[in-house]
Design a protein around this motif. Structure first.
Motif, PDB file in Angstrom:
ATOM      1  N   UNK A  39       0.835  -1.211   0.000  1.00  0.00           N
ATOM      2  CA  UNK A  39       0.000   0.000   0.000  1.00  0.00           C
ATOM      3  C   UNK A  39       0.863   1.251   0.000  1.00  0.00           C
ATOM      4  N   UNK A  40       1.943   1.220   0.798  1.00  0.00           N
ATOM      5  CA  UNK A  40       2.861   2.363   0.828  1.00  0.00           C
ATOM      6  C   UNK A  40       3.537   2.554  -0.526  1.00  0.00           C
ATOM      7  N   UNK A  41       3.898   1.436  -1.183  1.00  0.00           N
ATOM      8  CA  UNK A  41       4.521   1.524  -2.505  1.00  0.00           C
ATOM      9  C   UNK A  41       3.552   2.120  -3.524  1.00  0.00           C
ATOM     10  N   UNK A  42       2.276   1.753  -3.418  1.00  0.00           N
ATOM     11  CA  UNK A  42       1.275   2.296  -4.342  1.00  0.00           C
ATOM     12  C   UNK A  42       1.126   3.807  -4.143  1.00  0.00           C
ATOM     13  N   UNK A  43       1.219   4.262  -2.894  1.00  0.00           N
ATOM     14  CA  UNK A  43       1.139   5.701  -2.619  1.00  0.00           C
ATOM     15  C   UNK A  43       2.292   6.438  -3.301  1.00  0.00           C
ATOM     16  N   UNK A  44       3.490   5.829  -3.283  1.00  0.00           N
ATOM     17  CA  UNK A  44       4.639   6.442  -3.967  1.00  0.00           C
ATOM     18  C   UNK A  44       4.370   6.523  -5.465  1.00  0.00           C
ATOM     19  N   UNK A  45       3.855   5.435  -6.036  1.00  0.00           N
ATOM     20  CA  UNK A  45       3.480   5.444  -7.451  1.00  0.00           C
ATOM     21  C   UNK A  45       2.421   6.506  -7.722  1.00  0.00           C
TER      22      UNK A  45
END
Length: 354
Positions: A253-259
């Motif tokens: 989820x955190x990685x998706x926020x970066x994307x």
């Protein structure tokens, strides 16, 4: 001098009209990054790999297809092919769901299938963008592509929220994962299919200068990440750490926020008519280097969908007539189309020296 600017405010003007004026649109560049003065400095090594993965560069000044209809056709073809790819991925996962009876895998399959359909608005936007400008929409319909990009950004945000909520739910109320082998296989299929589609969409999006198609590629990548949660969950159970599934889900989820941040930035800039400053510098050099141009006055660039609109005033010698300025306007137009990506309408107006 009252000569109307070439290619501006002509309701029925399309690139087919430009051919009458002798403006070729099929320029080919030997290298996507060999445009005059186009140098990007990206991080190298693993840092560069992660940067490209999480924040795909939109390449405002990249090698864009010059013909408007061809660019739109490539965009539509990319959407069609990627839809088929994602559809096949979801169907294979569905078959494994029937075999394994995994409820967790069913949720991931439904998620991948529903998210594949978000490409439909982009498909519609590409079709609309091919329509000629009219008296109401004097700039054409290219902005529909940017609006589709905004919708895709919203879907990426929704993916992050759903992944986070599901992970927290599994932390609070752990659920046993059954049929581990089948679930692992389906998760790998989901990740592989989505990542292939992501790479394809991002590459075509960069080639045609479409921030919306790049955003849709990032969207496919986030769906691949959610499938990875399933994979890591299985591995965690095998290693005796069933809590690995929700923990990895939160990390994803955190990685998706970066994307999401990088994608929202690029789409937002398009909606606010932002362009790469290097494009402006290059356009000034191209105009100033044209014979008969003494200096560049006001210069404005804006993306409308995947087409770049250019408006510029140029300083010429005193007393120049409309007829004398015609060849200069033509040469400036040609220089801009050769040296800039995806050029659409070009408007050149003269400013005579006193």
């Amino acid at each position: 001098m009252n000569d109307a600017p070439h290619g501006l405010n002509r309701p029925g003007h399309t690139h087919d009209d430009d051919d009458v004026h002798g403006h070729p649109h099929a320029h080919h560049h030997s290298d996507p990054h060999e445009h005059a003065g186009h140098v990007h400095s990206h991080p190298a090594g693993w840092k560069g790999f992660l940067y490209g993965l999480f924040v795909p560069h939109s390449h405002d000044a990249s090698d864009s297809i010059d013909d408007a209809l061809e660019a739109s056709s490539q965009g539509i073809r990319a959407v069609k092919i990627s839809l088929i790819g994602l559809g096949v991925t979801a169907l294979v996962q569905a078959v494994i769901v029937l075999i394994s009876g995994s409820v967790a895998l069913l949720a991931d399959t439904v998620h991948n299938f529903s998210d594949a359909l978000t490409a439909v608005p982009l498909w519609i936007a590409f079709v609309l963008g091919r329509r000629a400008a009219n008296r109401r929409y004097t700039y054409g319909f290219g902005r529909a592509e940017d609006l589709a990009g905004l919708f895709i950004v919203a879907m990426i945000a929704l993916s992050a929220v759903v992944a986070a909520v599901e992970s927290v739910r599994r932390l609070v109320d752990p659920q046993p994962v059954e049929n581990l082998g089948w679930v692992l296989a389906a998760g790998l299929i989901g990740f592989g299919g989505n990542e292939l589609v992501a790479v394809y969409r991002i590459r075509i999006g960069r080639n045609i200068g479409s921030a919306a198609l790049v955003a849709d590629g990032v969207h496919a990548r986030t769906d691949g990440f959610t499938s990875l949660v399933v994979v890591f969950g299985v591995i965690g159970v095998w290693l005796g750490f069933p809590i690995a599934d929700p923990v990895v889900g939160l990390l994803i989820s955190a990685a998706i926020v970066v994307l999401l941040w990088g994608t929202a930035r690029d789409v937002g800039r398009r909606l606010l008519d932002a362009v790469d400053p290097e494009l402006v510098d290059r356009a000034e050099r191209l105009v100033r280097a044209t014979s008969g141009v003494q200096d560049v006055g006001e210069l404005r660039l804006r993306w409308i969908g995947h087409r770049l609109s250019v408006q510029s005033s140029v300083v010429t010698e005193a007393g120049m007539t409309v007829a004398d300025f015609g060849p200069i306007r033509h040469d400036v137009d040609m220089a801009l189309r050769r040296g800039l990506p995806g050029v659409g309408n070009v408007s050149i107006t003269p400013i005579s020296t006193v």
